[in-house]
Design an enzyme around this catalytic site. Sequence first.
Site: not given
Lengths: 342, 342, 342, 342
Positions: C128, C222, C10
């Site tokens: 993250d 999430e 990502g």
Amino acid sequence: MRVGVLTGGGDCPGLNAVIRGLVRKGVQEYAYEFVGYRDGWRGPLEGDLIPLDIPAVRGILPRGGTILGSSRTNPLGQPDGIRRIKDNLAKDEIDALVTIGGEDTLGVAAKLYEEYGIKCVGVPKTIDNDLSATDYTFGFDTAVGIATEAIDRLHTTAESHMRVLVVEVMGRHAGWIALHSGLAGGANVILIPEQRFDVEQVCAWVSSRFRASYAPIVVVAEGAMPQDGDAVLKDGSLDSFGHVRLSGVGEWLAREIERRTGKEARTTVLGHVQRGGTPSAFDRWLATRFGLHAVDAVRDGDFGMMVALRGTDIVRVPIAEATARLKTVDPALYEEAGVFFG
Amino acid sequence: MRVGVLTGGGDCPGLNAVIRGLVRKGVQEYAYEFVGYRDGWRGPLEGDLIPLDIPAVRGILPRGGTILGSSRTNPLGQPDGIRRIKDNLAKDEIDALVTIGGEDTLGVAAKLYEEYGIKCVGVPKTIDNDLSATDYTFGFDTAVGIATEAIDRLHTTAESHMRVLVVEVMGRHAGWIALHSGLAGGANVILIPEQRFDVEQVCAWVSSRFRASYAPIVVVAEGAMPQDGDAVLKDGSLDSFGHVRLSGVGEWLAREIERRTGKEARTTVLGHVQRGGTPSAFDRWLATRFGLHAVDAVRDGDFGMMVALRGTDIVRVPIAEATARLKTVDPALYEEAGVFFG
Amino acid sequence: MRVGVLTGGGDCPGLNAVIRGLVRKGVQEYAYEFVGYRDGWRGPLEGDLIPLDIPAVRGILPRGGTILGSSRTNPLGQPDGIRRIKDNLAKDEIDALVTIGGEDTLGVAAKLYEEYGIKCVGVPKTIDNDLSATDYTFGFDTAVGIATEAIDRLHTTAESHMRVLVVEVMGRHAGWIALHSGLAGGANVILIPEQRFDVEQVCAWVSSRFRASYAPIVVVAEGAMPQDGDAVLKDGSLDSFGHVRLSGVGEWLAREIERRTGKEARTTVLGHVQRGGTPSAFDRWLATRFGLHAVDAVRDGDFGMMVALRGTDIVRVPIAEATARLKTVDPALYEEAGVFFG
Amino acid sequence: MRVGVLTGGGDCPGLNAVIRGLVRKGVQEYAYEFVGYRDGWRGPLEGDLIPLDIPAVRGILPRGGTILGSSRTNPLGQPDGIRRIKDNLAKDEIDALVTIGGEDTLGVAAKLYEEYGIKCVGVPKTIDNDLSATDYTFGFDTAVGIATEAIDRLHTTAESHMRVLVVEVMGRHAGWIALHSGLAGGANVILIPEQRFDVEQVCAWVSSRFRASYAPIVVVAEGAMPQDGDAVLKDGSLDSFGHVRLSGVGEWLAREIERRTGKEARTTVLGHVQRGGTPSAFDRWLATRFGLHAVDAVRDGDFGMMVALRGTDIVRVPIAEATARLKTVDPALYEEAGVFFG
């Protein structure tokens, strides 16, 4: 002179700046006394009020939201609602009422003034910028700024992965936020509630952008609808109030684009971040001036009127006129933006 | 049709958005060809140009400054300047010239059009917002936003130390940035070039703020002057060009406030940060629309005209009219802000 | 020395800063030549590369995303993938390969080095922050900043309407973004993937906050799950790839809070805006230093190693060690934050 | 247990977050009572205090400055200062004192603890990041972010006019802000107090940048000095306190660059905006944790100690050790940045 103030409807950056402008000028220049009704029309319905003096409005200019609270309570929908408001205003010895709100809130003010002679002055508020009679409403510039910043950020993600990014912005009935943020953010497609869109045309723009070796950003107002949208956006489930839930148009559109173009698509729903937080400089300036001019309207006995922006001037217009119809995006303006599509 | 474009004067957020709007619409809808002259009027004076096609304007919307470069070169001050421009435009086969600039740049364009028939369309640019005939110029909203954010930050420092903070913002001849950022930032004193200020009055406001247990923020336009300012702002030293250096009014004012009130005062001179960097959403929207409408003026053969904002519409006005006089702050507007002083 | 560079997984703010750091130091100080492989491992798999010289990296420091493109292509999952990479690296005369990526991308690099002797240096990348062996990864600070700003904005909306606002942030397996942005934003509940949450406890915190006359903000990663989450988060519908769609935990939680506490609740899913756009100053500094130190590792022949941050120092650790296990939130740290819950 | 809190020295984003962390944890978990002394050491010197309960710290997390006020009052310089503090602490029934401040403030705390047994716990605070024993101090990240954003903006102005822009940032004795913001902002020259600079070398870098067709940004710490700086920076005039005024190094350097290279140069002095306003997410997180850990140190009776950041851990170190010497920029680190000069 004792002036009541209330803020109704969805919160909006700049509400506190209006309140501060009202109180600073009213107290200092006209020696008025102010009280704030809490939570929109619930306040005068239930006689729930707080004093509003100069210390109470210190430091609130840059703060989003409203120190008075807000609600969507509508006295017209309540048995005896109007009479209770009249009685409470009388009991609270209110000489004039400044109502800060959108179509619904101002609609009640217009009715109170026209049918019951309650001395109302209106201040228009809608983040969607869809009120007639004013060039802009405060909160709109802040929302457009937040949406534009998000679009700026999404460009880099779209390009790095050669993906479609769909951004759903506010605007249930009018596409102003989508149009302005889409233009400012360099979107490749902008979809607004005023014109049903052809999903095939959207896919054609998306594909053309990829052929030029760039990844597209699609900005879609939450109220935009595909040509056959009533059918396709229902997903059958029920929300917590038992209503049939509509899929968000952003999610639906991303799935359709994936299905039809074979390109990966992702959706971002900006939601409430668009309406919170500190107002932009423009909104603080506009809201402050609305407050200053609204208290002047009270002083002039100009009731049933609303302050409005025309060019760089603050003017007064009948509340009833301002709330008569929604200000939607002019087709010519939307076409002007079309040069950037695809 | 082959269209030349130039950007003159101080840089300003939104210049690139204008250029992109011009080229996108001109190429796609009218099949025009564009060239960019470099560094303002230096470009056509020296025949220094670059091609401007759609790839050349990709990605420039959010970028501050100007991809064409800018300068303060004035052909009117050069022997044979106008003739050289005419010859170079002819040599470069330019059919129309879009000039993006302020009073000086547009003044040259007006003269070229009126006296020599060169087909000019103007786009107004001034971060100071002091051009007549347009409600706003792009770049102004960005500058006001930056100044307002700085004022927000300075409040906490002022309060923590119970100090006066003087913020000097741009505005040599007009106080628009000071007025808007001062109102939006909750300044306690705003000083503008349009009205000489009484330093005793400023100190009275400052002291009154301290008596209310708050620390004051004073926003002063760089061109604001005390009543006897011509004398006091000269410090006698020479700058690198041999001119007598004026002390900045901000520094001077802080020293006077310290001397007269006994309170600590500090100055922040915002300087060039106000004119650089990414444009605000409002400025991108305005600049983009100016670009789109300027190319329409070219198509309509509407030369000698400048695009301008009136309310939410883009209109055309004679360049000569727009540059005839400076748009300064209306005394009534300044007085309106006065309710927050002290 | 000819060095290949690729960015995988990502996108993440700071990737371009790493590339610029590598190239600036490698070219200027060691006279290395650089090529960039496009779209992560797809580049060396297909021999798709571009030259990377100093002009190619100018101006990219503040830009999000990656000029090399990225993808989740994994050569280990492709027949003959590793051999094709080896062959292409040989054909392209690559002496060393700098791989910038997360667990997956670095895992491939570790394998290439250990099993096939390909000279890899790793640069850790994950928004993250869940990679072991480094105190922080670049991109994380930017994401936390964006999430915190959103939470700041949502506070005013929550207070104005006395509503619960649920903010879903990134973090599928680790709660770092939720923990840091929740602490920085003054959230009243923070839910992370590392600890299943009890929805009754969440509702108790929410109700307690309302009793203190304030409106709660709930930050949820999430990947956070209620105690019986596997069951409840499935809503039965299929996504465009035919997978069973999980309701987002944020949406689900807002509905549960409404149902159980009777308070209105709204959800904001921040999504991709957290990973796009210009990197924060911290991330630019960290990414730049990672780039500078990675090229030093190449010079030192320190292959199979990854650069990492320890305190304020950049160190080198074996790639294999860094990717061996996920860095999750320490229970003690989560408990520390618990003082602000409710 | 009754705990006094004070904040001393220059204000710094994050002070309020520390206070909130202290009070939330101390009241909720340990049932401590807190009082805040006003304006640094002036508070205990004069017995000027306010109660600090949970309502008092609500909403202060995102606010810059300090709700307790600050000052540079130093009790060591006052006759009988220490005794008056001891007496007031006794009179106010203070069991422990948490002092949040920089070298000077903590130096007093160390002395109070060591020589008079007053139970002090320190929290390090300096926007300049120059305190030993902690990897970072809160406020520093915010300042670097503000300076970096300014540098980003100045790039576009520099390029548009092909001008040198000199940015003077904070840092009287240590160049941390200059180094970090210069690296993050892509500056072409960074000058720090730790190393006297050669103005000829600076001009060579500036000229080299112009030869590559780019305009340079020079970041200079306010305390940086040219090799013969003591002489050249004195301009002979007196400030309002009668001290000889030093020209700012930024102004001086711009004039020298103009004189020596013939290029236009402009200076921006960022000043107090670097230390005001809302703290960055990182600073809120760090300051909050410092607050939580400082109250734990009180509970543990760990007096004479200061909380500090090591990697991602909060540790305790003797105050005396932390204030023994300034943490300046390591020459190796400065050299690392040098790859971007010119």
